[in-house]
Write a protein that holds these residues in place. Structure first.
Motif, PDB file in Angstrom:
ATOM      1  N   UNK A 110      -6.184  -2.620   4.749  1.00  0.00           N
ATOM      2  CA  UNK A 110      -6.009  -3.223   6.083  1.00  0.00           C
ATOM      3  C   UNK A 110      -5.966  -4.742   5.962  1.00  0.00           C
ATOM      4  N   UNK A 111      -4.895  -5.351   6.483  1.00  0.00           N
ATOM      5  CA  UNK A 111      -4.759  -6.814   6.441  1.00  0.00           C
ATOM      6  C   UNK A 111      -5.108  -7.466   7.781  1.00  0.00           C
TER       7      UNK A 111
ATOM      8  N   UNK B  71       0.846  -1.202   0.000  1.00  0.00           N
ATOM      9  CA  UNK B  71       0.000   0.000   0.000  1.00  0.00           C
ATOM     10  C   UNK B  71       0.878   1.248   0.000  1.00  0.00           C
ATOM     11  N   UNK B  72       0.575   2.185  -0.887  1.00  0.00           N
ATOM     12  CA  UNK B  72       1.354   3.420  -0.953  1.00  0.00           C
ATOM     13  C   UNK B  72       1.042   4.321   0.249  1.00  0.00           C
TER      14      UNK B  72
ATOM     15  N   UNK C  24      16.065  -7.368   6.241  1.00  0.00           N
ATOM     16  CA  UNK C  24      14.889  -6.604   5.790  1.00  0.00           C
ATOM     17  C   UNK C  24      14.117  -6.156   7.037  1.00  0.00           C
ATOM     18  N   UNK C  25      13.270  -5.167   6.837  1.00  0.00           N
ATOM     19  CA  UNK C  25      12.462  -4.636   7.950  1.00  0.00           C
ATOM     20  C   UNK C  25      11.230  -5.528   8.118  1.00  0.00           C
ATOM     21  N   UNK C  26      11.126  -6.277   9.244  1.00  0.00           N
ATOM     22  CA  UNK C  26      10.012  -7.217   9.417  1.00  0.00           C
ATOM     23  C   UNK C  26       8.698  -6.552   9.840  1.00  0.00           C
ATOM     24  N   UNK C  27       8.759  -5.268  10.184  1.00  0.00           N
ATOM     25  CA  UNK C  27       7.563  -4.609  10.695  1.00  0.00           C
ATOM     26  C   UNK C  27       6.687  -4.087   9.563  1.00  0.00           C
ATOM     27  N   UNK C  28       5.396  -3.979   9.863  1.00  0.00           N
ATOM     28  CA  UNK C  28       4.430  -3.468   8.899  1.00  0.00           C
ATOM     29  C   UNK C  28       3.914  -2.123   9.370  1.00  0.00           C
ATOM     30  N   UNK C  29       3.535  -1.293   8.415  1.00  0.00           N
ATOM     31  CA  UNK C  29       2.953   0.000   8.768  1.00  0.00           C
ATOM     32  C   UNK C  29       1.590  -0.226   9.433  1.00  0.00           C
TER      33      UNK C  29
ATOM     34  N   UNK D  80      -4.507   8.932   3.424  1.00  0.00           N
ATOM     35  CA  UNK D  80      -5.912   9.183   3.106  1.00  0.00           C
ATOM     36  C   UNK D  80      -6.826   8.362   4.012  1.00  0.00           C
ATOM     37  N   UNK D  81      -6.450   7.087   4.238  1.00  0.00           N
ATOM     38  CA  UNK D  81      -7.214   6.226   5.138  1.00  0.00           C
ATOM     39  C   UNK D  81      -7.181   6.762   6.567  1.00  0.00           C
ATOM     40  N   UNK D  82      -6.013   7.249   6.991  1.00  0.00           N
ATOM     41  CA  UNK D  82      -5.883   7.821   8.335  1.00  0.00           C
ATOM     42  C   UNK D  82      -6.849   8.981   8.522  1.00  0.00           C
TER      43      UNK D  82
END
Length: 290
Positions: A140-141, A59-60, A106-111, A66-68
């Protein structure tokens, strides 16, 4: 000389009664304070429970922002904060001192978008509906929230509320009994004066008036003193720990002061009215036998 001594005695009686009533009102004020502060604490805890809307990796950022904005406009949301992948990694490193990116490469965290709900929506049923609402968003996952903590908070709030209400009722009865005894003792010493005034034709209202007025003034002075002590204590606590301002709010203290003043006037009026009425109904022989 006798008149001066008599006035001094009356003044001391008034001062003693006022101090006694002030101590009782201070106790009632503390109970009121704890009941209201418990409610504020409940709101504070509920509004600081985080719900995480986990965002997909593809997701960009413009879509997330915009979702926030959309989420922030929902009636149940108090605050919505966007936490990027990089920020989540920095927070993890700051909290644990470990950087998983070094060995994972790699970065394992998600936004995510971290939500804080308004207190009335911080319950399992409301959150279930909120989770269902956001489950349909393509960005949203997952929706995560601390269910066990939420259950514990709501259960403990109910128990504490019931306990405080029972405690308030018990202290109210005790306070009424103490104030009633204090005023009855003061009126008892004037029982023959009351009888004499009744004999010369004074109406019951005329006889009651000075006793009621005197005790109301005693209640007002006692309430002002109790309010002063409570306000000074609250100010000291907030000065020592500024974060307590969310729990010991100015509105709470003003309401406690108002309750103490109303109780000071109402209880002294009622007790004085009833106590004088008791001696007005007594015969002369009965006055000598008590």
């Amino acid at each position: 000389m006798r008149n001066n001594k008599r006035r001094k005695g009356l003044d001391m009686q008034f001062v003693t009664a006022t101090i006694s009533i002030m101590l009782v009102l201070l106790l009632l004020g503390l109970v009121s304070f704890f009941v209201l502060s418990a409610g504020n604490l409940s709101v504070y805890v509920k509004e600081n429970i985080n719900i995480s809307l986990v965002i997909g990796n593809d997701v960009r950022e413009s879509s997330i922002l915009k979702l926030q904005q959309q989420v922030s406009n929902e009636p149940f949301v108090k605050e919505a904060v966007y936490v990027s992948k990089k920020q989540a990694l920095r927070e993890h490193i700051a909290a644990t001192g470990m950087n998983p990116e070094e060995f994972l490469e790699y970065n394992p965290f998600m936004a995510s978008i971290e939500l804080k709900l308004k207190a009335q929506y911080a319950n399992i049923d409301s959150i279930a509906r909120i989770k269902e609402q956001f489950a349909g968003c393509k960005e949203v996952v997952d929706v995560k929230y601390p269910r066990q903590l939420l259950d514990a908070v709501n259960a403990n709030v109910r128990k504490i509320s019931v306990a405080l209400l029972v405690l308030a009722a018990v202290f109210m009865l005790i306070s009424f009994a103490l104030i009633n005894n204090t005023i009855r003792l003061a009126v008892y010493s004037k029982r023959f004066l009351i009888h004499t005034m009744k004999l010369v034709g004074a109406s019951w209202g005329f006889i009651r008036r000075p006793f009621v007025a005197r005790n109301i003034w005693s209640g007002i002075l006692a309430a002002l003193a109790a309010d002063g002590i409570l306000m000074a204590s609250a100010y000291s606590l907030v000065t020592y720990e500024p974060s307590l301002i969310d729990i010991i709010t100015p509105g709470t203290m003003l309401f406690v002061s108002f309750v103490v003043m109303v109780l000071g006037i109402a209880l002294t009026f009622f007790c004085a009215y009833v106590s004088v009425g008791k001696y007005l109904r007594m015969s002369a022989s009965a006055l000598y036998n008590i």
